[in-house]
Every structure is written in C-alpha cells, then in structure tokens.
Write an enzyme that holds these catalytic residues in place. Structure first.
Site, PDB file in Angstrom:
ATOM      1  N   CYS A 266     -35.204   2.108  30.497  1.00 55.49           N
ATOM      2  CA  CYS A 266     -35.188   3.089  31.615  1.00 55.49           C
ATOM      3  C   CYS A 266     -36.243   3.979  32.059  1.00 55.49           C
ATOM      4  CB  CYS A 266     -33.864   4.138  31.471  1.00 55.49           C
ATOM      5  SG  CYS A 266     -34.435   5.304  30.175  1.00 55.49           S
TER       6      CYS A 266
ATOM      7  N   ASP B  19       0.975  -1.210   0.013  1.00 55.23           N
ATOM      8  CA  ASP B  19       0.018  -0.118  -0.177  1.00 55.23           C
ATOM      9  C   ASP B  19       0.811   1.310  -0.071  1.00 55.23           C
ATOM     10  OD1 ASP B  19      -1.980  -1.817   0.152  1.00 55.23           O
ATOM     11  OD2 ASP B  19      -2.909  -1.244   2.233  1.00 55.23           O
ATOM     12  N   GLU B  20       1.969   1.140   0.796  1.00 49.92           N
ATOM     13  CA  GLU B  20       3.049   2.317   0.877  1.00 49.92           C
ATOM     14  C   GLU B  20       3.301   2.748  -0.567  1.00 49.92           C
ATOM     15  OE1 GLU B  20       3.402  -0.317   3.248  1.00 49.92           O
ATOM     16  OE2 GLU B  20       2.103   0.955   4.492  1.00 49.92           O
ATOM     17  N   GLU B  21       3.912   1.778  -1.360  1.00 48.97           N
ATOM     18  CA  GLU B  21       4.283   1.780  -2.730  1.00 48.97           C
ATOM     19  C   GLU B  21       3.570   2.576  -3.597  1.00 48.97           C
ATOM     20  OE1 GLU B  21       7.485  -1.339  -3.873  1.00 48.97           O
ATOM     21  OE2 GLU B  21       5.975  -2.099  -2.519  1.00 48.97           O
TER      22      GLU B  21
ATOM     23  N   GLU C  10     -23.715 -18.136 -16.654  1.00 44.51           N
ATOM     24  CA  GLU C  10     -23.081 -16.987 -15.982  1.00 44.51           C
ATOM     25  C   GLU C  10     -24.073 -16.908 -14.739  1.00 44.51           C
ATOM     26  OE1 GLU C  10     -23.100 -13.724 -18.325  1.00 44.51           O
ATOM     27  OE2 GLU C  10     -21.837 -14.547 -19.926  1.00 44.51           O
TER      28      GLU C  10
ATOM     29  N   CYS D 270     -39.041   4.715  27.384  1.00 40.42           N
ATOM     30  CA  CYS D 270     -37.959   3.705  26.991  1.00 40.42           C
ATOM     31  C   CYS D 270     -38.022   2.765  27.718  1.00 40.42           C
ATOM     32  CB  CYS D 270     -36.377   4.593  27.555  1.00 40.42           C
ATOM     33  SG  CYS D 270     -35.371   3.243  27.407  1.00 40.42           S
TER      34      CYS D 270
ATOM     35  N   LYS E 180     -26.241 -14.409 -12.460  1.00 37.63           N
ATOM     36  CA  LYS E 180     -27.049 -13.412 -12.626  1.00 37.63           C
ATOM     37  C   LYS E 180     -26.980 -12.507 -11.458  1.00 37.63           C
ATOM     38  CE  LYS E 180     -31.537 -11.865 -14.299  1.00 37.63           C
ATOM     39  NZ  LYS E 180     -31.746 -10.580 -13.318  1.00 37.63           N
TER      40      LYS E 180
ATOM     41  N   ASP F  88     -27.363  -9.358  -8.757  1.00 40.72           N
ATOM     42  CA  ASP F  88     -28.550  -8.695  -8.668  1.00 40.72           C
ATOM     43  C   ASP F  88     -27.888  -7.385  -8.481  1.00 40.72           C
ATOM     44  OD1 ASP F  88     -31.133  -8.211  -8.251  1.00 40.72           O
ATOM     45  OD2 ASP F  88     -31.251  -9.241  -6.296  1.00 40.72           O
TER      46      ASP F  88
ATOM     47  N   TYR G 102     -20.268  -8.302 -18.685  1.00 40.99           N
ATOM     48  CA  TYR G 102     -20.761  -9.669 -19.305  1.00 40.99           C
ATOM     49  C   TYR G 102     -21.622  -9.541 -20.785  1.00 40.99           C
ATOM     50  CZ  TYR G 102     -25.207  -7.535 -17.351  1.00 40.99           C
ATOM     51  OH  TYR G 102     -26.236  -6.844 -16.701  1.00 40.99           O
TER      52      TYR G 102
ATOM     53  N   CYS H 297     -29.252   5.501  30.445  1.00 39.36           N
ATOM     54  CA  CYS H 297     -29.843   4.430  30.193  1.00 39.36           C
ATOM     55  C   CYS H 297     -28.935   3.001  30.339  1.00 39.36           C
ATOM     56  CB  CYS H 297     -30.597   4.714  29.085  1.00 39.36           C
ATOM     57  SG  CYS H 297     -31.604   3.149  28.557  1.00 39.36           S
TER      58      CYS H 297
ATOM     59  N   SER I 183     -33.829  -6.510 -21.774  1.00 41.35           N
ATOM     60  CA  SER I 183     -33.806  -7.237 -20.495  1.00 41.35           C
ATOM     61  C   SER I 183     -33.750  -8.707 -20.927  1.00 41.35           C
ATOM     62  CB  SER I 183     -35.139  -6.724 -19.868  1.00 41.35           C
ATOM     63  OG  SER I 183     -35.566  -7.646 -19.049  1.00 41.35           O
ATOM     64  N   LEU I 184     -34.284  -9.441 -19.952  1.00 43.47           N
ATOM     65  CA  LEU I 184     -34.362 -10.941 -20.211  1.00 43.47           C
ATOM     66  C   LEU I 184     -35.601 -11.736 -19.972  1.00 43.47           C
ATOM     67  CD1 LEU I 184     -30.793 -11.994 -18.365  1.00 43.47           C
ATOM     68  CD2 LEU I 184     -31.226 -12.244 -20.734  1.00 43.47           C
TER      69      LEU I 184
ATOM     70  N   LYS J 234     -34.266 -18.350 -12.625  1.00 44.71           N
ATOM     71  CA  LYS J 234     -34.447 -17.605 -11.545  1.00 44.71           C
ATOM     72  C   LYS J 234     -34.545 -18.894 -10.365  1.00 44.71           C
ATOM     73  CE  LYS J 234     -34.699 -13.183 -11.981  1.00 44.71           C
ATOM     74  NZ  LYS J 234     -36.131 -12.448 -11.914  1.00 44.71           N
TER      75      LYS J 234
ATOM     76  N   CYS K  10     -34.338   7.406  23.145  1.00 45.69           N
ATOM     77  CA  CYS K  10     -34.155   7.584  24.449  1.00 45.69           C
ATOM     78  C   CYS K  10     -32.752   8.476  24.773  1.00 45.69           C
ATOM     79  CB  CYS K  10     -34.003   6.260  25.214  1.00 45.69           C
ATOM     80  SG  CYS K  10     -33.628   6.494  26.909  1.00 45.69           S
TER      81      CYS K  10
HETATM   82  S1  IVH Z   1     -27.076 -10.335 -20.213  1.00 39.93           S
HETATM   83  C1  IVH Z   1     -29.817  -9.176 -23.468  1.00 39.93           C
HETATM   84  N1  IVH Z   1     -25.831 -11.270 -18.064  1.00 39.93           N
HETATM   85  O1  IVH Z   1     -30.284  -8.896 -15.393  1.00 39.93           O
HETATM   86  C2  IVH Z   1     -28.907  -9.514 -22.473  1.00 39.93           C
HETATM   87  N2  IVH Z   1     -27.594  -9.684 -17.568  1.00 39.93           N
HETATM   88  O2  IVH Z   1     -33.170  -9.418 -15.824  1.00 39.93           O
HETATM   89  C3  IVH Z   1     -29.221  -8.949 -21.255  1.00 39.93           C
HETATM   90  N3  IVH Z   1     -28.032  -9.349 -15.332  1.00 39.93           N
HETATM   91  O3  IVH Z   1     -30.890  -6.339 -17.782  1.00 39.93           O
HETATM   92  C4  IVH Z   1     -28.351  -9.045 -19.974  1.00 39.93           C
HETATM   93  N4  IVH Z   1     -26.312 -10.656 -14.507  1.00 39.93           N
HETATM   94  O4  IVH Z   1     -29.008  -5.921 -15.317  1.00 39.93           O
HETATM   95  C5  IVH Z   1     -27.017 -10.535 -18.441  1.00 39.93           C
HETATM   96  N5  IVH Z   1     -24.651 -12.501 -16.339  1.00 39.93           N
HETATM   97  C6  IVH Z   1     -25.788 -11.632 -17.043  1.00 39.93           C
HETATM   98  C7  IVH Z   1     -26.308 -10.716 -15.802  1.00 39.93           C
HETATM   99  C8  IVH Z   1     -27.387  -9.996 -16.480  1.00 39.93           C
HETATM  100  C9  IVH Z   1     -27.534  -9.800 -14.222  1.00 39.93           C
HETATM  101  C10 IVH Z   1     -29.045  -8.406 -15.365  1.00 39.93           C
HETATM  102  C11 IVH Z   1     -28.991  -7.327 -16.195  1.00 39.93           C
HETATM  103  C12 IVH Z   1     -30.465  -7.586 -17.009  1.00 39.93           C
HETATM  104  C13 IVH Z   1     -31.132  -8.035 -16.162  1.00 39.93           C
HETATM  105  C14 IVH Z   1     -32.344  -8.465 -16.797  1.00 39.93           C
END
Ligand code: IVH
Length: 670
Positions: free
Chosen positions: A414, A36-38, A116, A411, A118, A120, A229, A434, A84-85, A317, A429
């Site tokens: 007390c 960390d120092e360097e 991969e 409280c 997912k 959150d 991703y 207390c 989205s998915l 999911k 309180c």
């Molecule tokens: S692929 C068209 N890969 O999940 C492909 N999404 O519910 C779109 N997410 O909007 C995304 N991990 O925010 C992809 N390994 C992953 C992910 C991922 C999380 C999220 C992403 C997306 C949402 C859809």
C-alpha cells in the site's frame, strides 16, 4: 490440617490411579477408552476433593501443571554419567563399528544389536524412587544437569508413577529424548511470528527451549512428547539386555521409541537402518539417524566406554537435508497483522528430493545478523517437512558485487510508511486497510482452524477480493450465489456448495471465532484460554487489560492487545454486524463460574515448615487471588507461620504485621 477420612483417601487414590491410566491410554497408546467428558469429570472431582481437604497425592495428575515459575534451575548430579554417541556417516563406518566390537569381545560370532530411531530432541533423565517420579533433569555436561522436574511433569506421556509391572525397583533412572512434533513446532513459530518474537530454528530447539523454561505454564502450553530408550542408575531390579529393558519400560507404561528392532549381525542392522531411512519420512517428528546398541548388558559392560561415548553403541546419521544455492532476491511480504517479513528468492535447488526456490528469513534483524546479501551463495536447510531456512552465507564465494539488503521504508503493497515499535523485532505496516492485510485477514478468517469455511481457499479469497466482492470478512456473509456464479471455478454446483459452507460456518465456537478475528498476539492457544474464562463474546466487550492479566497464562502484551481490540467501537460494530448476518457463537470451552477470590489484593509471606510444600501453599494462595512475597515489609498483610519459624517472625512483629497459622490461612480461603 483437616483429618482426611479414609473413604475420601480411597476415592482420591482411585481417581488418581484411573486418571493416570487414561492419560497413558491417550498420550502413550493413542487409544483412549473413555470420552473427554468422563475424563474431565474425574479430574474435576479430584480437584474438588484436593481443594476441600488440602490433601494431594504425590502422583496426582493435578500436579502436572501449576508449579510457580522459578528464578533459576538447580543443579542435579547424575548418579551415572549421561554419555553421548559416536557417529557413523556411512555404511562402511557401521561395518567398522561391528568389527571393533567383535575384536574387543574376542569373538567371531554375529552380535545381537538393537536398532532404534535417533530422536532429535533433548536428552532427559527421569528419576524414580519407590516408583514415584521425584526428579527430572537435563543432560547438562553429562555429569551435572539442571532440575527441570516441574516442567517435565507437564508432559502427559511421562508416568508420575511406575505401574503395570510386578517389581517396582527401589530406584531407577530412565533416560530418553523429549521432542516436539513438526506440526506443533510450526504452530508455535507461526504464533511467534504473529507476536513479532524470534522463531525457533528447528523442532529440537523448540523442544529444548520449552523444557528449559523457568515458567512451567509455558512448557504446559506446548505439546511435548518423550521416547524412553536408556537406563541410568538402578537399584532393586536387573535387566539382561536393552531389548528386555525396553519391553519392561513399555509394560511400566513409559513411551518408548516408535520402532525398536532386535537383530543379529551387522548385515541385518544395515537392512533395518535402510528401512528406517524410509520410515522416518512418515513420522510426525524429526529423526536424524538410527541408534545401534549391543543388546546384551553383560557385553555392554565388557565393552565399556571412552570418556564421552560408550563403545557398545553408535549413531548412524542420515545425510542432512542441506544444499547451497544462489540468493536471487529478498522480497518483502506483508502478513495479516501487517508484519513485513523478508522472503528469500532462491535459484531452485533440489534438497532431499524436493525443489526449493523460496525460504523464509524470519525478520530483518536476522538478515543483518547473518549478513545475507543478494547474490550470495547461501546454505539452505530443509529439515523434515519444515519450511526451508537459510543457515548462513558461504562467504568464500563472495565476488564483491553482492548487494546489502535494507528493510523497506514503505509497505510494498500500500506504500504507507513502515514502523518498528521500540523493543520489537517486527517491522510493520500499520495501515489497517492495506489490501495485503485485508486479503490475509480474510484468508485467516476462513481458514480451517478458524471459521473453517470449506472451499474458500487462499486463491478464492484473492479472486473475490480482486473482483471487489469482499472488502473485509463481513462481506463474506453477504455473498450470494449469483455474485460468484460464473467466476472462474464457480459453476452452478460449486458456487452453491461454497455458499452452503459459508452458511455452515456461521455456527461456531468462541475459541474459533476469537482466533478468526486475528487479534494481534492472540493465536489459538490464547483464544482457547479466553474461551475457558469468558462465558460469551459479549463479556469481552470493553474488557480491561487488568482483568485479563488475572488469567495466569496471559501476559501484559496480549492483555493490552485484547483490550485495544475490544475497546474499539469499529470492531464491536463489525462483530454485531456479523451477528445480525447470522453468526452464532457457542462456548463449550467455558469452565464454569470462576471461583470467588477471597484473598484478592492480599500479600502473604511464609515462614517455617507448613504441612504442604511451600510451593504448593504459594500456588494455593495465588489460586485464590493472593500474592506471596519473599520478605516481610510494610506491604505484607499476613505472615503465615509454620513450625520452626525464621527471623521473618521477629520482623513481622516489629512492623506490626498480622501473623496467622496454616489453619487460619485455610479458613481465609473458604
Ligand atoms: S542412547 C550411551 N538412543 O542422541 C547411549 N540416544 O548424539 C546414549 N538420542 O545424547 C544415548 N535417540 O540425546 C540413545 N534411541 C536413542 C536416541 C538417543 C536420540 C540422543 C541422545 C544422545 C544423543 C547422542
């Protein structure tokens, strides 16, 4: 601007390259190769050169923090929509997805898929031109998102420049998820509870709240990560497949998901999905499923997308960690700072393999907002390792005899009257003596991240307190072995060990000690900040709030609380007593003498184009103690005039405000 000599430029380029590389080792690979120092030394040298020459490289690591707060987020149009998915909630639905893909492609052959986790968090797009990160944006509605560049730059794992690969594409948009680890989420919530602020419901909200922040210094104070991703618009390079793409960004030093597997056929996918369901439990962050993608990009293109989701990917999911149970009672619990929080006592219910019988309700307003009544059936969620919380009431199951919950007027420990400061959510309180608070304060003082007294856990504090051995944390330092010998759990050896641990804790750091004091508003982060700015504990004695708010990250409320604490003679005497009992406070966090502030008290307005972006000039002025206003008035001390000045110049002349050039501004700062 001063002409920067070539050898200085070279040195700066080298420093930037090296620091960025060590950032990558530390934040992405988690395997630093220097101390960390360097690292600090290089960073300090770079800052010094930048300050001296007023020259900053676009990918300089110093630019990760320091952008000024903005008033709103600008809109950013995604060059390719961020989709989205589709979800699959069962293995059956996964098989259906595979059947659909094969039908659309007109094949009976096994398809190659990547799997991969997912993450959150929130989806973010990073835009690079000629290898330089120039914009970062949220997903928004998929077409237009918000410009969060300044905030994203504070995330150390994100490369400011694409390096390590042969071809740097002319343009590339890289997508991923910004997320927060569970322990960081808990740390922030704990701090928010201490401050009486509303808590984040889950790490995703906390990540999102931290990124969608108008003040980048707040984002910088929170540990965020990113897993990349996906790809958006790209020019100047082509990839064959998702897997190739991931390998490339990995080489280009981007953080990728912890797990990316290439498999053939849906049965293999199912195996991996199940494997991930186990693995996810060991991850420090939350995942809510697995993402399955057709690997080959040509096939992806053939499959195309519906309006919102691609046909080539699906999210599997995992079952949510929720359960429904009866609320037996709501009790009031008093914390160390006197804040009284409601705790839900539940009929024990198994959620995700763990029995839950208690849950926090955060504050009384939340109880009222969610209209939670004793006797109600409530939906309880336990996300990852996070403390369970109540999502809401199953109103349909009400029978009419449920009882409303009212905040306690006294409280519970007390008996003194509770108070609620106007504008605050927390019920308190305010009796400093207390017993609940005393105990909690001592527990906090001894805890691992505070004075770190090994072996002095919560139960022991309660025991010693009950036996009248300790009335406050000073008494800890007066304990002798003979006082505790013979108490339950304290034989010869264990009592000796504890006394030694107490002795050992007397040597500590300023940051730890400040945190241990349990000053309201002052969590670990604020303690560290104070330690950076004040050389010794004594410098804080009789400190004034005005002085404290000069530290950019310290707000008025915190400053007031610190002022109050260090202007209370009782408190100062307590600290002195600790010192006489052997407390030794060192301060390795101190960042050296503060620079003089030659621009203190001066107000500047800027017009026209300057050699540096206006934001940077503003920052520089502020760093040296000055203020920057947006329009010229009587109060303006100087108008800084760049090329092609606007109407502000006329106004300044009319009001007799002094005008200076950029070079003159630099001279003022010297
Ligand atoms: S692929 C068209 N890969 O999940 C492909 N999404 O519910 C779109 N997410 O909007 C995304 N991990 O925010 C992809 N390994 C992953 C992910 C991922 C999380 C999220 C992403 C997306 C949402 C859809």
């Amino acid at each position: 601007m001063k002409e920067v000599p070539d050898e200085i430029k070279k040195e700066m380029e080298k420093l930037v390259r090296e620091i960025n590389y060590h950032n990558y080792r530390y934040y992405v690979l988690d395997s630093p190769v220097i101390s960390d120092e360097e690292y600090d030394q290089m960073l300090r040298r770079l800052k010094e050169l930048e300050g001296k020459w007023g020259y900053i490289l676009p990918d300089s690591p110093t630019q990760r923090v320091g952008a000024a707060p903005s008033e709103k987020f600008e809109k950013v149009e995604h060059k390719e929509p961020m989709l989205s998915l589709d979800n699959a909630f069962s293995i059956e639905e996964l098989r259906d997805f595979d059947i659909r893909v094969k039908r659309l492609l007109g094949t009976k052959e096994d398809i190659e898929y990547t799997v991969e986790p997912k993450y959150d968090g929130l989806a973010v797009e990073l835009s690079y031109k000629e290898g330089l990160l120039y914009k970062a944006s949220t997903r928004g509605d998929g077409y237009v998102g918000e410009d969060i560049t300044a905030n994203i730059k504070t995330i150390r794992a994100i490369p400011l420049r694409i390096e390590g690969v042969e071809i740097v594409p002319e343009e590339i948009d890289i997508r991923g998820e910004v997320y927060m680890n569970i322990d960081e989420f808990e740390r922030i919530n704990k701090e928010r509870i201490e401050k009486g602020e509303p808590v984040f419901a889950n790490p995703r909200n906390a990540a999102s709240g931290s990124v969608r922040q108008l003040d980048p210094s707040v984002t910088a104070s929170r540990k965020l990560y990113m897993a990349c991703y996906g790809i958006g618009y790209v020019k100047g390079i082509t990839f064959k497949s998702q897997y190739d793409f991931i390998q490339w960004i990995k080489k280009a030093r981007f953080p990728i998901p912890v797990y990316v597997k290439l498999v053939k056929g849906i049965e293999e996918v199912i195996k991996v999905v199940k494997e991930l369901e186990e693995l996810r439990k060991s991850y420090p962050f939350e995942t809510d499923g697995a993402v399955i993608k057709v690997n080959n990009f040509d096939l992806q293109r053939k499959l195309g997308a519906k309006t919102r989701e691609p046909r080539w990917a699906i999210a599997y999911k995992y079952p949510a960690h929720q359960g429904i149970t009866k609320l037996l009672d709501v009790i009031a619990s008093v914390g160390r700072t006197g804040i009284i929080t409601p705790v839900a006592m539940l009929e024990p219910v198994k959620i995700g393999g763990v029995t839950v019988s208690k849950s926090t309700l955060h504050n009384w307003e939340e109880v009222e907002r969610k209209d939670i009544r004793v006797g109600d059936y409530v939906i309880v969620e336990r996300a990852g390792e996070v403390i369970p919380h109540i999502l809401g009431v199953v109103v349909d199951r009400r029978r009419g005899d449920e009882k409303k919950v009212t905040p306690p007027e006294h409280c519970p420990v007390c008996g003194s009257k509770t108070v609620k400061e106007p504008g605050e959510v927390a019920l308190k309180c305010i009796n400093f003596n207390c017993p609940a608070q005393v105990e909690e304060r001592i527990k906090h003082f001894a805890s691992r991240r505070a004075m770190n007294i090994e072996g002095l856990g919560d139960k022991t504090v309660e025991l010693f307190h009950e036996k009248g051995l300790i009335k406050n944390f000073i008494d800890l330092y007066k304990l002798r072995q003979k006082d505790i010998l013979g108490l339950p759990g304290f034989a010869e050896l264990s009592s000796k060990k504890l006394i030694e641990a107490i002795e050992k804790s007397k040597k500590t750091t300023l940051a730890r000690f400040l945190y241990a004091l349990g000053i309201s508003q002052v969590g670990e982060y604020a303690s560290k900040l104070l330690a950076k700015h004040f050389k010794s504990l004594e410098e804080l004695y009789h400190i004034e709030a005005e002085r404290l708010v000069q530290i950019p990250q310290i707000g008025e409320k915190t400053a007031k609380a610190i002022e109050q604490f260090f202007n209370n003679e009782e408190n100062l005497r307590a600290i002195e007593e600790l010192k006489s009992l052997g407390l030794k406070v060192e301060n390795p966090d101190y960042e050296g003498e503060r620079k003089p502030s030659p621009l203190n008290g001066l107000t500047f307005v800027i017009t026209g184009t300057l050699p540096l972006p206006r934001e940077e000039v503003k920052e520089m002025i502020e760093k040296y103690g000055g203020k920057v206003a947006s329009s010229v008035s009587q109060k303006t001390d100087y108008l800084v005039v760049g090329e092609q000045p606007g109407s502000k110049l006329q106004k300044a002349r009319a009001l007799g405000v002094k005008t200076i050039s950029y070079e003159e501004l630099l001279r003022l700062m010297e």
